[in-house]
Write an enzyme that holds these catalytic residues in place. Structure first.
Site, PDB file in Angstrom:
ATOM      1  N   HIS A   1      20.464 -22.833  -5.778  1.00  0.00           N
ATOM      2  CA  HIS A   1      19.869 -21.744  -6.551  1.00  0.00           C
ATOM      3  C   HIS A   1      18.462 -22.121  -7.030  1.00  0.00           C
ATOM      4  CE1 HIS A   1      20.942 -17.973  -9.095  1.00  0.00           C
ATOM      5  NE2 HIS A   1      19.668 -17.999  -8.798  1.00  0.00           N
TER       6      HIS A   1
ATOM      7  N   GLY B   1      13.067  -3.917  -2.680  1.00  0.00           N
ATOM      8  CA  GLY B   1      12.345  -3.974  -3.959  1.00  0.00           C
ATOM      9  C   GLY B   1      11.194  -4.960  -3.821  1.00  0.00           C
TER      10      GLY B   1
ATOM     11  N   GLU C   1      28.885 -20.552  -8.895  1.00  0.00           N
ATOM     12  CA  GLU C   1      27.978 -21.702  -9.027  1.00  0.00           C
ATOM     13  C   GLU C   1      28.377 -22.581 -10.202  1.00  0.00           C
ATOM     14  OE1 GLU C   1      24.017 -20.117  -9.206  1.00  0.00           O
ATOM     15  OE2 GLU C   1      24.241 -19.096  -7.287  1.00  0.00           O
TER      16      GLU C   1
ATOM     17  N   ARG D   1      22.194 -12.900  -5.199  1.00  0.00           N
ATOM     18  CA  ARG D   1      23.296 -13.389  -6.026  1.00  0.00           C
ATOM     19  C   ARG D   1      24.477 -13.670  -5.095  1.00  0.00           C
ATOM     20  NH1 ARG D   1      20.153 -14.423  -9.245  1.00  0.00           N
ATOM     21  NH2 ARG D   1      19.988 -13.807 -11.425  1.00  0.00           N
TER      22      ARG D   1
ATOM     23  N   ALA E   1      15.478 -20.709  -5.436  1.00  0.00           N
ATOM     24  CA  ALA E   1      14.472 -19.880  -4.750  1.00  0.00           C
ATOM     25  C   ALA E   1      13.220 -19.650  -5.606  1.00  0.00           C
ATOM     26  CB  ALA E   1      15.075 -18.550  -4.319  1.00  0.00           C
TER      27      ALA E   1
HETATM   28  C1  GLV Z   1      17.105 -16.167 -10.365  1.00  0.00           C
HETATM   29  O1  GLV Z   1      18.096 -16.155  -9.709  1.00  0.00           O
HETATM   30  C2  GLV Z   1      16.598 -15.003 -11.033  1.00  0.00           C
HETATM   31  O2  GLV Z   1      17.303 -13.985 -11.097  1.00  0.00           O
HETATM   32  O3  GLV Z   1      15.477 -15.074 -11.537  1.00  0.00           O
END
Ligand code: GLV
Length: 350
Positions: free
Chosen positions: A309, A179, A291, A262, A311
């Site tokens: 978490h 994606g 988490e 995830r 990113a």
């Molecule tokens: C973060 O994990 C998001 O889904 O934006």
């Protein structure tokens, strides 16, 4: 302008979308935990805002209590909206999640109740891909071990084989989920002259394959041939634990595994086992099954780089995510189709 419905009295709307009883009232929004202030301001100019200005999050009971009387919720991935919670939401028109992932919300249950669900795609694509690549590089080139080595005063001489890692350039990058974010990671891989393999439920358009020189392969082939494997699939019943002991066994012993999607897409105990027994060489992990709890074995291993978490956590991107969620919420309240509507079946406006 066509309206979804009056936010207060669905049966009594006028052209402006407000019913006789509430033409002068502002809609009410719950913001379940801290977001960037410009998004709160934007909401306050257009709605009554109940702002939970804290990072603690609400318990399930508190969430339901605070939602009472609200027409919109600006939620985060820690807020859980299973069918049992959604069925108790009275008068809510929209749940605007501040995330691209929305596995914390059951869209089918929301659709049954005609509640719109939105997310924040696009604005975080490159930031998330940057971080997936940072984890990949950090694990391959032992950046964190190097930092710890210097920081703890252990560095006292140069050595030909000190903290030797693996090359990234010209190696094979396997991507699960081609994606938006998967493509952005592939683009970074191309910058490193990597060969790109990908696997997905649906094949990417030809133009994407051509641009990225990406080869569509089976999951098994991807696992066997890749030096680096990065996961970019949404968490769905069919992707839950899709990377488990069997998949780690198929990977090369030199493989480095990266997950920024995830946590529950991976069997975390199997990952810890594979790293401990050197079934694979290393990993870079940003997301976890429960988490903020991390499998205790992962905390002890040196061949894994762990992150909390983050990113999508650049200042610009987190501000944009806050704004996009606020805009989605207000669009729904004003009877406009929200730009990032996930369940168009629930949309009854024009
Ligand atoms: C973060 O994990 C998001 O889904 O934006």
């Amino acid at each position: 302008m066509a309206r979804q419905r009056c936010v207060f009295e669905p049966q009594l709307y006028d052209e402006a979308g407000l019913c006789d009883n509430c033409r002068s009232m502002k809609p009410a929004v719950l913001v379940t935990r801290r977001i960037y202030p410009e998004a709160v301001e934007y909401l306050k100019q257009r709605a009554e805002v109940d702002y939970v200005d804290s990072d603690d999050g609400l318990t399930a009971d508190e969430l339901l209590r605070r939602i009472r009387g609200k027409q919109a919720v600006v939620s985060q991935l820690t807020d859980k909206f299973p069918p049992a919670v959604i069925d108790k939401l009275e008068g809510v028109c929209v749940i605007a999640n501040v995330a691209v992932g929305f596995d914390n919300i059951d869209p089918a249950a929301a659709t049954r109740r005609k509640i719109l669900v939105t997310n924040t795609p696009d604005v975080l694509t490159d930031t998330t891909a940057d971080f997936a690549f940072a984890l990949l590089m950090a694990a391959a080139r032992r950046v964190v071990e190097g930092h710890q080595f210097v920081h703890s005063g252990q560095w006292n001489k140069w050595r030909i084989d000190l903290l030797v890692g693996q090359d990234v350039h010209h190696r094979t990058l396997g991507i699960f989920g081609m994606g938006r974010i998967g493509q952005a990671v592939a683009r970074r891989g191309r910058g490193f002259h990597m060969r790109i393999l990908y696997s997905d439920a649906v094949r990417a358009p030809e133009g994407v394959e051509r641009e990225l020189h990406a080869e569509f392969v089976s999951a098994d082939r991807l696992l066997r041939e890749s030096d680096y494997i990065s996961v970019h699939v949404p968490l769905l019943p069919e992707t839950r634990k899709m990377i488990s002991a069997d998949q780690f066994r198929l990977m090369k012993p030199t493989a480095i595994f990266v997950n920024t999607s995830r946590g529950a897409v991976v069997d975390e105990a199997a990952l810890a086992d594979a790293l401990e027994k050197r079934v694979i060489a290393g990993a870079g992990i940003d997301v976890f099954e429960n988490e903020p709890t991390v499998h205790p074995k992962l905390l002890k291993l040196e061949n894994v780089v762990l992150a909390p978490h983050i990113a999508s956590a650049s200042v610009d991107t987190r501000k944009k995510m806050s704004m996009v969620a606020a805009e989605n919420a207000i669009a729904a309240l004003e009877g406009r189709r929200p730009p990032n509507l996930l369940n168009p079946e629930a949309w009854t406006g024009a």
